[in-house]
Design a protein around this motif. Structure first.
Motif, PDB file in Angstrom:
ATOM      1  N   ALA A  86       0.822  -1.208   0.000  1.00  0.00           N
ATOM      2  CA  ALA A  86       0.000   0.000   0.000  1.00  0.00           C
ATOM      3  C   ALA A  86       0.859   1.262   0.000  1.00  0.00           C
ATOM      4  CB  ALA A  86      -0.931  -0.013   1.212  1.00  0.00           C
ATOM      5  N   VAL A  87       1.955   1.249   0.757  1.00  0.00           N
ATOM      6  CA  VAL A  87       2.862   2.399   0.795  1.00  0.00           C
ATOM      7  C   VAL A  87       3.485   2.641  -0.580  1.00  0.00           C
ATOM      8  CG1 VAL A  87       5.067   3.249   1.722  1.00  0.00           C
ATOM      9  CG2 VAL A  87       3.355   2.269   3.264  1.00  0.00           C
ATOM     10  N   LEU A  88       3.916   1.572  -1.241  1.00  0.00           N
ATOM     11  CA  LEU A  88       4.505   1.723  -2.578  1.00  0.00           C
ATOM     12  C   LEU A  88       3.495   2.321  -3.552  1.00  0.00           C
ATOM     13  CD1 LEU A  88       6.552  -1.589  -2.989  1.00  0.00           C
ATOM     14  CD2 LEU A  88       7.414   0.680  -2.396  1.00  0.00           C
ATOM     15  N   ARG A  89       2.274   1.813  -3.519  1.00  0.00           N
ATOM     16  CA  ARG A  89       1.236   2.338  -4.420  1.00  0.00           C
ATOM     17  C   ARG A  89       0.949   3.813  -4.128  1.00  0.00           C
ATOM     18  NH1 ARG A  89      -0.502  -0.117  -8.351  1.00  0.00           N
ATOM     19  NH2 ARG A  89      -0.914  -2.350  -8.474  1.00  0.00           N
ATOM     20  N   ALA A  90       0.844   4.123  -2.840  1.00  0.00           N
ATOM     21  CA  ALA A  90       0.525   5.498  -2.457  1.00  0.00           C
ATOM     22  C   ALA A  90       1.618   6.465  -2.900  1.00  0.00           C
ATOM     23  CB  ALA A  90       0.317   5.578  -0.949  1.00  0.00           C
ATOM     24  N   LEU A  91       2.866   6.125  -2.633  1.00  0.00           N
ATOM     25  CA  LEU A  91       3.968   7.026  -2.986  1.00  0.00           C
ATOM     26  C   LEU A  91       4.125   7.150  -4.497  1.00  0.00           C
ATOM     27  CD1 LEU A  91       6.600   6.079  -0.261  1.00  0.00           C
ATOM     28  CD2 LEU A  91       5.271   8.197  -0.440  1.00  0.00           C
ATOM     29  N   ASN A  92       3.860   6.071  -5.211  1.00  0.00           N
ATOM     30  CA  ASN A  92       3.914   6.132  -6.674  1.00  0.00           C
ATOM     31  C   ASN A  92       2.907   7.148  -7.201  1.00  0.00           C
ATOM     32  OD1 ASN A  92       4.894   5.220  -9.252  1.00  0.00           O
ATOM     33  ND2 ASN A  92       3.003   4.033  -9.481  1.00  0.00           N
ATOM     34  N   ALA A  93       1.737   7.195  -6.565  1.00  0.00           N
ATOM     35  CA  ALA A  93       0.709   8.152  -6.981  1.00  0.00           C
ATOM     36  C   ALA A  93       1.038   9.574  -6.529  1.00  0.00           C
ATOM     37  CB  ALA A  93      -0.643   7.728  -6.416  1.00  0.00           C
ATOM     38  N   LEU A  94       1.438   9.713  -5.262  1.00  0.00           N
ATOM     39  CA  LEU A  94       1.684  11.052  -4.716  1.00  0.00           C
ATOM     40  C   LEU A  94       2.833  11.764  -5.419  1.00  0.00           C
ATOM     41  CD1 LEU A  94       1.184  10.322  -0.919  1.00  0.00           C
ATOM     42  CD2 LEU A  94      -0.298  11.702  -2.376  1.00  0.00           C
ATOM     43  N   HIS A  95       3.846  10.994  -5.819  1.00  0.00           N
ATOM     44  CA  HIS A  95       5.007  11.604  -6.476  1.00  0.00           C
ATOM     45  C   HIS A  95       4.922  11.511  -8.004  1.00  0.00           C
ATOM     46  CE1 HIS A  95       7.495  12.616  -2.990  1.00  0.00           C
ATOM     47  NE2 HIS A  95       7.062  11.500  -2.423  1.00  0.00           N
ATOM     48  N   THR A  96       3.770  11.037  -8.512  1.00  0.00           N
ATOM     49  CA  THR A  96       3.582  10.838  -9.954  1.00  0.00           C
ATOM     50  C   THR A  96       4.828  10.215 -10.585  1.00  0.00           C
ATOM     51  OG1 THR A  96       4.266  13.134 -10.448  1.00  0.00           O
ATOM     52  CG2 THR A  96       1.899  12.718 -10.145  1.00  0.00           C
ATOM     53  N   ALA A  97       5.302   9.150  -9.924  1.00  0.00           N
ATOM     54  CA  ALA A  97       6.538   8.501 -10.385  1.00  0.00           C
ATOM     55  C   ALA A  97       6.321   7.696 -11.659  1.00  0.00           C
ATOM     56  CB  ALA A  97       7.091   7.599  -9.283  1.00  0.00           C
ATOM     57  N   GLY A  98       5.078   7.284 -11.897  1.00  0.00           N
ATOM     58  CA  GLY A  98       4.771   6.581 -13.146  1.00  0.00           C
ATOM     59  C   GLY A  98       5.270   5.160 -13.227  1.00  0.00           C
TER      60      GLY A  98
END
Length: 300
Positions: free
Chosen positions: A124-136
């Protein structure tokens, strides 16, 4: 006179449901030279979940790095927590700017229960940070990153009904399991996964799961077939030491469960029910003896 513009503090946050998993089958197929065991297992997401809220803050005078909190005070909130390590790994591998990252976990999934509670929080943390930082990052890239944290993390990132092979990281999507109600019961003790894997090498496994039969049942949408093929070689080790596992399985079977099994390395036992009323009654009765008893359902 010079005036400095006050730096704006910005917040961004998101909340993710971190779902638990159960094993419909679990077979240990070998051991690699590096000590890791190879497995072949069918895993299923269920509705029981932790809630993981991640907030990124930029512009503070004193950035605080990763700050983890949890509703259970006895759980560690530093690098001993897999969710904390997931955030560390994300920032290290993506190069995203880390000033303050706040993570709060509202725990509902029992701890050390064979339900992937730590792995699903990390996912969940990985998914959230991927979205928050628009890492793509793609799902495959997230799973590659998640595997560095634990073998169950890639499944938790994807969810649903899947065949897992290798050390758990080789995932194949399966047809959705027919919907049913799930009664989970965790006895009041923990089972260290590492110890169970160490002991499985010295145990004679007389019956291995029929994964082909399980997959055929799933392909046909055959709920009764799924119940018939439930199997977990880890029970050979864990149930031999803890009589409560067998007692819970027997209770569930006698009170309307269509199939019962221990999940993962244990000690949580679950029963599958096609009838919601029977499931509610069984959960209510079990809860009188075991506080960590939950009524949930399969989730695709």
């Amino acid at each position: 006179m010079l005036f400095r513009r006050k730096q704006e503090i910005t917040h961004a946050d998101t909340t993710v449901r971190a779902r638990a998993k159960i094993n419909l089958t679990l077979d240990v197929t070998g051991r690699r030279e590096d000590g890791y065991h190879t497995v072949e297992m069918v895993m299923q997401s269920i509705a029981l979940h932790d809630t993981v809220r991640v907030t990124t803050i930029h512009g503070e005078k004193k950035p605080r790095g990763i700050v983890l909190s949890c509703s259970l005070p006895f759980l560690p909130t530093d690098e001993r927590n897999l969710a904390y390590r997931a955030a560390e790994l994300f920032y290290k591998e993506t190069g995203a700017l880390l000033e303050t990252c706040e993570i709060h976990i509202e725990k509902r999934i029992p701890v050390a229960a064979g339900l992937a509670g730590g792995s699903t929080d990390a996912a969940a943390v990985l998914r959230a940070l991927n979205a928050l930082h628009t890492a793509g990052l793609t799902d495959d890239e997230l799973c590659e990153m998640g595997l560095k944290l634990g073998a169950d993390v890639p499944f938790c990132l994807r969810g649903g009904t899947m065949l897992a092979q290798g050390i758990g990281e080789e995932l194949s999507l399966l047809p959705d399991m027919p919907h049913c109600w799930v009664v989970l019961c965790k006895p009041p003790f923990a089972v260290p996964t590492k110890e169970v894997y160490q002991e499985i090498d010295s145990v004679d496994i007389l019956e291995h799961p029929d994964n082909k039969g399980m997959m055929a049942a799933l392909n046909q949408g055959d709920y009764e077939g799924v119940c018939a093929y439930l199997s977990n070689v880890m029970e050979t080790v864990t149930a031999a030491k803890r009589r409560q596992i067998g007692e819970i399985k027997s209770f569930l079977a006698e009170n309307g469960a269509d199939g019962t099994l221990m999940s993962g390395s244990g000690p949580t036992v679950y029963g599958l029910f096609s009838d919601e009323s029977r499931a509610k009654t069984a959960a209510k009765m079990l809860r009188r003896r075991f506080a960590d008893t939950f009524l949930t359902e399969t989730c695709n």
